[in-house]
Design a protein around this motif. Structure first.
Motif, PDB file in Angstrom:
ATOM      1  N   ALA A  96      11.235   4.474  -7.738  1.00 57.58           N
ATOM      2  CA  ALA A  96      11.483   3.132  -8.258  1.00 57.58           C
ATOM      3  C   ALA A  96      12.553   2.412  -7.440  1.00 57.58           C
ATOM      4  N   SER A  97      13.572   3.136  -6.996  1.00 61.62           N
ATOM      5  CA  SER A  97      14.637   2.529  -6.188  1.00 61.62           C
ATOM      6  C   SER A  97      14.107   2.047  -4.840  1.00 61.62           C
ATOM      7  N   ILE A  98      13.268   2.880  -4.214  1.00 65.67           N
ATOM      8  CA  ILE A  98      12.652   2.467  -2.939  1.00 65.67           C
ATOM      9  C   ILE A  98      11.824   1.200  -3.156  1.00 65.67           C
ATOM     10  N   SER A  99      11.112   1.137  -4.279  1.00 68.76           N
ATOM     11  CA  SER A  99      10.282  -0.031  -4.575  1.00 68.76           C
ATOM     12  C   SER A  99      11.137  -1.281  -4.761  1.00 68.76           C
ATOM     13  N   VAL A 100      12.247  -1.161  -5.484  1.00 69.23           N
ATOM     14  CA  VAL A 100      13.130  -2.320  -5.704  1.00 69.23           C
ATOM     15  C   VAL A 100      13.617  -2.875  -4.375  1.00 69.23           C
ATOM     16  N   LEU A 101      14.123  -2.006  -3.513  1.00 69.48           N
ATOM     17  CA  LEU A 101      14.667  -2.451  -2.225  1.00 69.48           C
ATOM     18  C   LEU A 101      13.574  -3.064  -1.341  1.00 69.48           C
ATOM     19  N   GLY A 102      12.435  -2.370  -1.265  1.00 58.60           N
ATOM     20  CA  GLY A 102      11.350  -2.860  -0.399  1.00 58.60           C
ATOM     21  C   GLY A 102      10.784  -4.182  -0.875  1.00 58.60           C
ATOM     22  N   LYS A 103      10.553  -4.311  -2.193  1.00 61.27           N
ATOM     23  CA  LYS A 103       9.944  -5.544  -2.713  1.00 61.27           C
ATOM     24  C   LYS A 103      10.923  -6.713  -2.682  1.00 61.27           C
ATOM     25  N   GLU A 104      12.212  -6.461  -2.847  1.00 67.14           N
ATOM     26  CA  GLU A 104      13.187  -7.550  -2.750  1.00 67.14           C
ATOM     27  C   GLU A 104      13.253  -8.075  -1.316  1.00 67.14           C
ATOM     28  N   TRP A 105      13.181  -7.166  -0.361  1.00 69.78           N
ATOM     29  CA  TRP A 105      13.199  -7.599   1.044  1.00 69.78           C
ATOM     30  C   TRP A 105      11.964  -8.427   1.380  1.00 69.78           C
ATOM     31  N   ILE A 106      10.789  -7.935   0.990  1.00 73.50           N
ATOM     32  CA  ILE A 106       9.566  -8.667   1.331  1.00 73.50           C
ATOM     33  C   ILE A 106       9.497  -9.982   0.556  1.00 73.50           C
ATOM     34  N   ALA A 155       0.834  -1.208   0.000  1.00 73.28           N
ATOM     35  CA  ALA A 155       0.000   0.000   0.000  1.00 73.28           C
ATOM     36  C   ALA A 155       0.869   1.258   0.000  1.00 73.28           C
ATOM     37  N   PHE A 156       1.915   1.233   0.818  1.00 68.71           N
ATOM     38  CA  PHE A 156       2.830   2.383   0.898  1.00 68.71           C
ATOM     39  C   PHE A 156       3.540   2.610  -0.441  1.00 68.71           C
ATOM     40  N   LEU A 157       4.096   1.530  -1.020  1.00 64.66           N
ATOM     41  CA  LEU A 157       4.820   1.663  -2.291  1.00 64.66           C
ATOM     42  C   LEU A 157       3.881   2.050  -3.430  1.00 64.66           C
ATOM     43  N   GLY A 158       2.671   1.465  -3.436  1.00 66.96           N
ATOM     44  CA  GLY A 158       1.715   1.807  -4.482  1.00 66.96           C
ATOM     45  C   GLY A 158       1.373   3.280  -4.474  1.00 66.96           C
ATOM     46  N   LEU A 159       1.173   3.820  -3.273  1.00 63.54           N
ATOM     47  CA  LEU A 159       0.842   5.240  -3.154  1.00 63.54           C
ATOM     48  C   LEU A 159       1.990   6.107  -3.644  1.00 63.54           C
ATOM     49  N   VAL A 185       1.891   2.428 -13.822  1.00 65.02           N
ATOM     50  CA  VAL A 185       1.515   1.024 -13.990  1.00 65.02           C
ATOM     51  C   VAL A 185       2.121   0.174 -12.872  1.00 65.02           C
ATOM     52  N   ASP A 186       3.370   0.483 -12.544  1.00 65.15           N
ATOM     53  CA  ASP A 186       4.026  -0.254 -11.459  1.00 65.15           C
ATOM     54  C   ASP A 186       3.300  -0.022 -10.137  1.00 65.15           C
ATOM     55  N   GLY A 187       2.818   1.193  -9.925  1.00 66.22           N
ATOM     56  CA  GLY A 187       2.076   1.479  -8.703  1.00 66.22           C
ATOM     57  C   GLY A 187       0.754   0.723  -8.649  1.00 66.22           C
ATOM     58  N   ILE A 188       0.064   0.658  -9.807  1.00 59.51           N
ATOM     59  CA  ILE A 188      -1.179  -0.126  -9.866  1.00 59.51           C
ATOM     60  C   ILE A 188      -0.891  -1.601  -9.570  1.00 59.51           C
ATOM     61  N   HIS A 189       0.258  -2.067 -10.069  1.00 61.59           N
ATOM     62  CA  HIS A 189       0.688  -3.437  -9.757  1.00 61.59           C
ATOM     63  C   HIS A 189       0.803  -3.633  -8.247  1.00 61.59           C
ATOM     64  N   SER A 190       1.372  -2.649  -7.561  1.00 68.34           N
ATOM     65  CA  SER A 190       1.494  -2.752  -6.103  1.00 68.34           C
ATOM     66  C   SER A 190       0.126  -2.783  -5.431  1.00 68.34           C
ATOM     67  N   PHE A 191      -0.839  -2.017  -5.965  1.00 68.07           N
ATOM     68  CA  PHE A 191      -2.184  -2.050  -5.384  1.00 68.07           C
ATOM     69  C   PHE A 191      -2.871  -3.398  -5.645  1.00 68.07           C
TER      70      PHE A 191
END
Length: 386
Positions: free
Chosen positions: A135-145, A34-38, A54-60
């Motif tokens: 995008a960088s924050i998303s890469v790091l966060g999604k790789e961790w999760i 939710a945080f990354l999508g926003l 589109v990447d944000g919609i993917h996160s949602f």
């Protein structure tokens, strides 16, 4: 003779602990999504990046799929009951199917929309540098999760949790695509951002299709791979006492494997020896594959694979044969017993006498004559037990 053996490890699994672990990792992932999508939708809108939107919609969609995972895990981790003796793992399979379908639908819609934008020649805007940060924050966060979720999924043996982890990995990968396309657009290839949006959408469809197809294969009881099947067959054939393996059928329920196997043994052995041989086969198979939950084995006394009607149901039963012997020859001596072997459309008869109650007049020939040598009668043997 058929026997069903259930895995002790499966029956002792702490389902409540598994549900708790699954819920915890899914809720953490849902909040992160939710945080990354926003962040991505807002940054993509303000700083001109269709790919990031589109990447944000993917996160949602990840948030929506996390809700599905939470609901499904609560149901699928219930233990066996009267209506579901094998457990509720197929609910997890249905959840994975639903998750894959959502991804296919969302990805296809996004791919179509951005493809039209690309070919209609809309004005292309150059993304700005905050897109790179998002995008960088998303890469790091999604790789961790991804790593955390996959670890939990493997630990509790949940296909759905593992699938959700790979969904997160896809989001990380799509964010890398956004990073590269943004750099390219900032260097002058302005249409690269829209192309990346289409690529991200295609990746989403691909992942959704994989989840959906794997779930469909499980729901229609697709068996183990040929290599695993041959490995299990070889284990059965190498077990002392097994002469052949008629059938070895398998199917999956979530991570669990269910097996049905027909074993051919020597016809003269006892029921208990056949049972013991079956136990040896079960132990060997469990050692080879950890995920086996249930093994049902059937013991055959002859190789009837090509002629399944070798043992006709019209052959006389033990009670009928005993009554006919008693009627024609009188009661058998005390402590005697009958041994019957139903082989090749005939009944092979053994009479076991106790040495304390000899019956020299009871011979194979006399038994045949007394019974008028019926067509169902095979060999007749008389034994004296010490």
């Amino acid at each position: 003779m058929e026997n069903l053996f259930k895995s002790h490890s499966n029956t002792k699994r702490d389902l409540d602990a598994e549900k708790h672990a699954a819920s915890k990792v899914t809720i953490i992932g849902m909040l992160l999504d939710a945080f990354l999508g926003l962040i991505k939708v807002v940054a993509g809108t303000l700083f001109h990046s269709h790919a990031l939107i589109v990447d944000g919609i993917h996160s949602f969609t990840d948030v929506a799929s996390d809700w599905v995972v939470l609901a499904v895990m609560r149901l699928s981790r219930k233990g066996p009951d009267d209506d579901h003796p094998y457990g509720h793992q197929r609910i997890e399979t249905l959840g994975t199917l639903l998750l894959g379908s959502i991804l296919i639908a969302v990805g296809a819609a996004l791919a179509w929309e951005n493809t039209l934008r690309l070919f209609e020649g809309d004005d292309f805007f150059i993304p700005e540098w905050p897109v790179l940060i998002a995008a960088s924050i998303s890469v790091l966060g999604k790789e961790w999760i991804f790593r955390y979720t996959r670890y939990v999924g493997i630990k509790i043996r949940s296909d759905l949790i593992v699938a959700n982890a790979w969904h997160s990995r896809t989001d990380a990968f799509t964010s890398v695509v956004v990073l590269l396309s943004t750099i390219g657009a900032m260097l002058g290839v302005v249409w690269l951002d829209t192309v990346a949006a289409v690529a991200v959408a295609v990746i989403i469809v691909h992942v959704g299709w994989k989840f959906t197809w794997d779930s469909v294969k499980e729901l229609i009881d697709t068996g183990l791979s040929q290599d695993d099947t041959e490995k299990l067959r070889a284990i059965a054939l190498s077990t002392p006492g097994v002469r052949n393996v008629h059938e070895l059928r398998s199917r999956r329920m979530g991570q669990d494997i269910l097996l049905d196997v027909d074993l051919v043994v020597r016809p003269e052995i006892s029921v208990s020896e056949g049972h013991h041989i079956g136990l040896k086969v079960v132990a060997g198979m469990r050692e080879a594959l950890d995920d086996i939950q249930d093994i049902t084995f059937h013991i055959d006394a002859e190789n009837d694979e090509d002629s399944p009607s070798l043992n006709e149901p019209g052959l006389p039963s033990r009670e009928e044969i005993y009554s006919e012997i008693a009627e024609k020859m009188g009661e058998l001596p005390p402590q005697s017993r009958l041994g019957l072997h139903y082989l090749e459309k005939r009944v092979h008869l053994e009479i076991f006498l106790d040495e304390d109650y000899p019956a020299p007049e009871l011979t194979s020939q006399r038994v045949r004559e007394a019974l008028a040598n019926p067509p169902w009668l095979g060999s007749v043997r008389i034994w004296v037990a010490a």
